[in-house]
Write an enzyme that holds these catalytic residues in place. Structure first.
Site, mmCIF file in Angstrom:
data_model
loop_
_atom_site.group_PDB
_atom_site.id
_atom_site.type_symbol
_atom_site.label_atom_id
_atom_site.label_comp_id
_atom_site.label_asym_id
_atom_site.label_seq_id
_atom_site.Cartn_x
_atom_site.Cartn_y
_atom_site.Cartn_z
ATOM 1 N N CYS B 63 -4.408 0.304 1.591
ATOM 2 C CA CYS B 63 -5.802 0.605 1.927
ATOM 3 C C CYS B 63 -6.689 -0.636 1.844
ATOM 4 O O CYS B 63 -6.271 -1.689 1.382
ATOM 5 C CB CYS B 63 -6.329 1.671 0.981
ATOM 6 S SG CYS B 63 -6.371 1.145 -0.749
ATOM 7 N N ALA B 66 -6.909 -2.295 -1.474
ATOM 8 C CA ALA B 66 -5.755 -3.155 -1.751
ATOM 9 C C ALA B 66 -5.920 -4.515 -1.081
ATOM 10 O O ALA B 66 -5.555 -5.549 -1.643
ATOM 11 C CB ALA B 66 -4.469 -2.475 -1.291
ATOM 12 N N ARG B 97 1.040 -8.381 -8.017
ATOM 13 C CA ARG B 97 1.244 -9.240 -6.864
ATOM 14 C C ARG B 97 1.666 -10.663 -7.230
ATOM 15 O O ARG B 97 1.874 -11.502 -6.397
ATOM 16 C CB ARG B 97 0.008 -9.246 -5.965
ATOM 17 C CG ARG B 97 0.406 -9.512 -4.551
ATOM 18 C CD ARG B 97 -0.535 -9.014 -3.526
ATOM 19 N NE ARG B 97 -0.024 -9.437 -2.226
ATOM 20 C CZ ARG B 97 -0.437 -10.512 -1.587
ATOM 21 N NH1 ARG B 97 -1.388 -11.264 -2.085
ATOM 22 N NH2 ARG B 97 0.096 -10.849 -0.432
ATOM 23 N N HIS B 195 -9.534 -7.190 3.770
ATOM 24 C CA HIS B 195 -9.579 -8.651 3.899
ATOM 25 C C HIS B 195 -10.910 -9.067 4.506
ATOM 26 O O HIS B 195 -11.562 -10.004 4.049
ATOM 27 C CB HIS B 195 -8.467 -9.165 4.828
ATOM 28 C CG HIS B 195 -7.086 -8.802 4.382
ATOM 29 N ND1 HIS B 195 -6.049 -8.662 5.266
ATOM 30 C CD2 HIS B 195 -6.568 -8.558 3.163
ATOM 31 C CE1 HIS B 195 -4.953 -8.342 4.602
ATOM 32 N NE2 HIS B 195 -5.244 -8.272 3.323
HETATM 33 S S1 SF4 Z 1 -5.816 3.453 -3.980
HETATM 34 FE FE1 SF4 Z 1 -7.911 3.882 -4.537
HETATM 35 S S2 SF4 Z 1 -9.144 2.874 -3.032
HETATM 36 FE FE2 SF4 Z 1 -7.084 2.950 -2.229
HETATM 37 S S3 SF4 Z 1 -7.020 4.763 -1.021
HETATM 38 FE FE3 SF4 Z 1 -6.430 5.368 -3.078
HETATM 39 S S4 SF4 Z 1 -8.264 6.009 -4.126
HETATM 40 FE FE4 SF4 Z 1 -8.809 4.907 -2.310
HETATM 41 S S1 SF4 Z 2 0.662 -13.487 4.135
HETATM 42 FE FE1 SF4 Z 2 -1.205 -12.425 4.471
HETATM 43 S S2 SF4 Z 2 -0.627 -10.659 5.399
HETATM 44 FE FE2 SF4 Z 2 1.093 -11.479 4.518
HETATM 45 S S3 SF4 Z 2 1.381 -10.466 2.693
HETATM 46 FE FE3 SF4 Z 2 0.167 -12.214 2.491
HETATM 47 S S4 SF4 Z 2 -1.860 -11.723 2.563
HETATM 48 FE FE4 SF4 Z 2 -0.641 -10.206 3.279
#
Ligand code: SF4
Ligand code: SF4
Lengths: 457, 531
Positions: B63, B66, B97, B195
């Protein structure tokens, strides 16, 4: 590591730092996976589903399948009915699951989507084919936590599926709680050796610990079947392990089908497992087998052999109420002192039971529910402990304070074994206890000066 | 990447037909537009991208939240990032991440922390603004960060909390930058919306706000769209520094607040992940006159090519010479180490499904190892990431993207400065050095397959048909793929390996790929008595 955490306790009213809980839908998704042939479906934005699948996948290192209603801004305004209908169409055409378990998210809950009505209409218009089961649970992420979600979905299984045929069956219902597949497997094994017929639900063994065969199964072998769930209304009794996760379903089953229930602590440690065994004796009027009695004996044997290494040890514990309470009891049984015990959940059960267990033996213990790991870390900075037991996030605190660390609870993202080796029952408790003692011994071996480095411990 | 494809147009087309026919008719028709069998003789192949996922499809996508907090803003390590919403969104984006960060002189490092307002039912009913205000105050009191960010999750948008207002108010009260991002999860159709929202926030609030910062001599750059997964940024910086190129700021792996506010001092912007950051690089060009080039630091040859491109822009013989020396040195070292792996990996085939740039970036590195990418696609790219920026003028904005703010920056009257001469710019324009990105498709050979926003069903069919030797994807697919007996290399967070960027990264990667593809354990998947 975590250098910004001050030693002085600062009162916080609004800011949660390093939470010791997460949101409802993930627990519901995990519970739903314990039904055979079930595809969980997350009704909301796809981010939630993505996060829940990712997190469960990381913990179990297994495929976690789930679909989503993929809300966008328009859906947020007009409601998610159309999305759910479309989702059913796509899912039945592509994946044809015997069961779909719909969970809501904070978004669909805030909008107020009425899932039962959408499902009924979908059924009437043929979008849901004949013979297919669809259940749902309301799991707003701003109420309770992941355990609440697990509990809600488990209760939904009863509300949607349990039936009374009028003829009682010589079987018990066993609700194992928010535990690992290995734990459920262990409990089932215990009942099988005992010769007790049981419907265990939800049952995630053989679902999130499937064998590697070179084949991917969308619907793995394991899970409680819908047929078995239907018969739960005819059972002798329900045994619900872990009040926070399991009592809701047990109570619902009594209300719906008049099946009496027994709510017990999770069988962690000898005392809690004894209570489970006693309850099974009472319910079935039979005696445990030698195998079970011997397993108990082996656990107690190790306790007597090794308790000196635990005696008076100061322990900090964070985790889910159902796990933490009996764990505290087990540690106290061995002479250890759980001095800081916290949970992220809001739980009267946790407060009352932990207080009752620690009241006399560790009166200075700090017991807090609805708390976070940042708080626990501050306590540990003020007066150190000999051991920390928590889920994976505790590893940062353990490193910062240089404290021996046992990973226990959910999630564990950096080690393997938690989903394969049980920590419940006599055998499982033995496994957990050995892990704890060996962790302390490892540390002793690391810290002892050369002249007192011992071969025999 | 010109070697003949191990799959051909006919087999690929049959697979595509089967994929599409399994869907409900309408859905199949839509999906067909997201799947392209590459035919280099048809130069203008187009693909649908950045449109909604059909509900019920098992998708890889996440989403906007994220994309904003998780990808772009979160890695800035000395800033406190508060997630305003129920506990979950914050919890799941905590430490997963692997954005690495080293504290600067001020010693602040918050990357291991997770901050949230943990909204409960009461807040959802009565509004969460008081709680947010208080949370910002508490974060300030305890952590003394140079800046605080606030990220909205789904329900916050619905209940209408004015997070922008609260942040402005708290910024004034505390005298530090407090920036709010309305990155509710339902915005747009994927992470990509987040983004864009993050980029707008960076540009509006931080870039160029350090007005006292002094000009920096030399070859100065910003590193953009590089997230320091597994330490990638540090390997890139090591080589850039060796060449005498100075990195002013980084968006956003190993990024720090102060450096971000000084980003306007750089002479050139280097764009790694085009999808996640091209908005900022565009705006910086307009506002400060800083040109940008697309680079790729993944893979030995790609890195060398990118270094030469940087040297070309600065157009200084001293730098060019230095760059060539470094390339020669590093290449020699790397080559020696890569040789054995290449022997074991040559001829193997790969599928790649990652993000909005990596599925392209990694093809060069696989080629360095003798491996061929036969199916590739992005999770949340736009058409330009596939087809190149030439199509930008023809792109129509749909309803889902229209809701994301487009900000228009103007030339900064005092600080706009073209770092190179007019002739130099003219030459670069002619050579298409600047602002150019050809996208992924031209690099994919005949008969290969490009799939946008792949679904589980499609992945399943393609694996069965083409049995690749390795798949680069994410955690949600990893164990599905491996249950099918095919190794999967996570390319979002690297399976805890890395760095994989740059020269030394290439060697790490080769080892990592080798251990997955050539490990004896795959031979034991089938019990011997079944043969
Ligand atoms: S993770 Fe959080 S922000 Fe993303 S879609 Fe779910 S509730 Fe919405
Ligand atoms: S390179 Fe860009 S698109 Fe790919 S995973 Fe990373 S942030 Fe996401």
């Amino acid at each position: 590591m975590l250098d910004a955490t001050p030693t002085t306790l600062v009162e916080r009213k609004a800011l949660r730092v390093n939470p010791a809980k997460t949101c409802q839908p993930i627990g519901a998704m995990y519970s739903a996976l314990g039904i055979h042939g079930c595809l969980p479906h997350s009704h909301g934005s796809q981010g939630c589903c993505s996060y829940h699948r990712s997190h469960l996948t990381r913990h179990f290192r297994e495929p976690i399948m789930a679909a989503t209603s993929s809300f966008t801004e328009g859906t947020a305004v007009f409601g998610g009915g159309a999305n759910l209908r479309q989702a059913f169409k796509t899912i039945y055409q592509l994946y044809d699951p015997p069961v779909i378990a719909v969970t809501t998210t904070c978004l669909s809950e805030t909008i107020g989507d009425d899932i039962p009505t959408i499902v009924r209409e979908a059924r009437e218009s043929g979008v849901i084919p004949e013979g297919k089961t669809v259940i749902h649970a309301n799991t707003p992420s701003y109420v309770g936590c992941h355990i609440t979600g697990w509990s809600n979905m488990t209760a939904s299984m009863v509300k949607y599926l349990s039936e009374t045929s009028g003829e009682s069956r010589n079987q018990v219902n066993l609700i194992p709680g928010y535990v690992e597949p290995s734990d459920t497997r262990e409990l089932k094994k215990m009942l099988t050796t005992w010769g007790i017929d049981a419907v265990t639900f939800p049952d995630t063994s053989d679902v999130v610990d499937t064998p590697q065969t070179g084949h991917f199964q969308m619907y793995p072998q394991g899970g409680t079947t819908v047929e078995a769930l239907k018969t739960t209304g005819d059972s002798l009794a329900t045994i619900a392990l872990g009040p926070e996760a399991s009592s809701q379903a047990a109570i619902a089953l009594e209300a719906k089908c008049q099946v009496p229930y027994h709510i017990l602590d999770l069988p962690i440690g000898v005392a809690a497992t004894d209570r489970l065994v006693q309850t099974l004796m009472d319910v079935t009027g039979t005696q445990p087998t030698d195998e079970i009695v011997n397993a108990r004996g082996r656990l107690v044997d190790v306790m007597t052999d090794m308790q000196s290494y635990l005696y008076e040890k100061r322990v900090a514990i964070a985790g889910d109420p159902d796990q933490v309470v009996p764990l505290v009891e087990m540690l106290v049984t061995c002479g250890a002192k759980p001095v800081y015990v916290i949970t992220g959940a809001e739980s009267k059960y946790f407060r009352d039971r932990t207080q009752a267990i620690l009241g006399e033996s560790v009166p200075e213990a700090v017991i807090r529910d609805n708390e976070d790991l940042f708080y626990l870390h501050q306590l540990m900075k003020q007066e150190p402990v000999d051991l920390l037991i928590s889920n994976v996030y505790g590893k940062y605190i353990a490193r910062a304070e240089d404290v021996p660390f046992v990973r226990y609870g959910w999630p564990i993202l950096d080690r393997v074994g938690h989903s394969y080796f049980p920590t419940l029952g006599y055998a499982g408790s033995l496994h957990l206890l050995c892990t704890i003692i060996n962790t302390l011994l490892e540390r002793k071996d690391r810290d002892d000066p050369d002249e007192s480095f011992e071969l025999v411990l | 990447m010109d070697a003949p494809s191990p799959i051909d147009q006919t087999t690929t087309q049959t697979a595509v037909k089967d994929i599409v026919e399994a869907y409900p008719a309408k859905v199949g028709k839509k999906r067909a537009k997201h799947i392209v069998v590459r035919d280099p003789n048809e130069p203008e192949q187009s693909i649908d991208a950045n449109v909604r996922t059909t509900p019920g499809i098992i998708t890889q996508r996440g989403c906007a939240f994220a994309g904003c907090k998780g990808v772009v803003i979160g890695p800035i390590g000395d800033v406190v990032h508060i997630v305003h919403g129920p506990v979950g969104c914050s919890y799941y984006s905590w430490l997963i991440r692997r954005n690495q960060f080293r504290a600067r002189a001020n010693g602040r490092n918050f990357v291991n922390y997770c901050f949230t307002t943990d909204l409960t039912e009461h807040d959802i009913v009565f509004g969460g603004m008081t709680k947010l205000r208080q949370a910002i105050q508490e974060a300030y009191d305890i952590f003394q960060p140079p800046a605080i960010t606030v990220h909205a999750t789904c329900p916050v948008g619905l209940i209408g909390d004015d997070i922008q207002g609260v942040s402005r108010e708290m910024s004034e009260k505390l005298g530090i930058s407090v920036v709010a991002f309305n990155c509710e999860g339902y915005k747009g159709v994927s992470q990509s919306a987040g983004h864009h929202i993050a980029n707008n926030g960076i540009m509006k609030n931080w870039v160029g706000t350090d007005e006292g910062a002094e000009e920096v001599e030399g070859y100065t750059v910003n590193l953009m769209g590089e997230y320091n997964i597994g330490g990638d940024t540090w390997e890139i910086e090591r080589v850039l520094e060796k060449c005498g190129i100075e990195v002013i700021s980084k968006f956003s792996g190993d990024g720090s607040y102060d450096e971000t506010t000084q980003a306007h001092l750089a002479k050139l912007n280097l764009v790694m992940c085009h999808r996640s950051i091209n908005y900022v690089s565009e705006m910086m060009e307009t506002k400060f006159g800083i040109p940008w080039i697309k680079v790729n630091f993944i893979g030995v040859n790609s890195f060398a090519k990118s270094l030469r491109k940087i040297a070309e822009v600065f157009d200084d013989p001293k730098l060019t010479e230095r760059v060539e020396t470094v390339i020669a040195e590093e290449m020699a070292e790397t080559e020696a180490q890569l040789a054995t792996y290449r022997e074991r990996l040559t001829g193997k085939t790969v599928f790649l499904f990652v993000g909005g740039s990596r599925a392209h970036h990694y093809q060069g590195l696989f080629a360095d190892l003798g491996m061929k990418t036969i199916v590739a696609g992005y999770e949340f790219a736009h058409r330009d990431d596939y087809e190149g920026r030439d199509i930008l003028p023809n792109l129509k904005i749909d309803a889902d993207s229209r809701n994301i703010e487009e900000i228009h920056v103007k030339q900064d009257p005092e600080r706009y400065k073209r770092p190179f001469s007019d002739e130099a710019f003219a030459k670069m324009e002619e050579n298409k050095t600047l602002k150019d990105y050809k996208g992924m498709m031209p690099d994919m050979g005949e008969g290969t397959l490009v799939v946008d926003n792949i679904s589980h069903h499609e992945l399943d069919v393609l694996i069965e048909r083409f049995k690749p030797d390795l798949i680069g994807s994410g955690i949600k697919d990893k164990y599905i793929i491996e249950k099918l007996g095919i190794p999967c290399k996570q390319l979002h967070n690297y399976d805890y390996g890395g760095p994989f960027a740059g020269f030394r990264g290439a060697v790490n990667f080769a080892k990592d790929v080798d251990l997955r593809v050539n490990t004896p354990v795959w031979k034991y998947v089938k019990a011997p008595w079944l043969n």
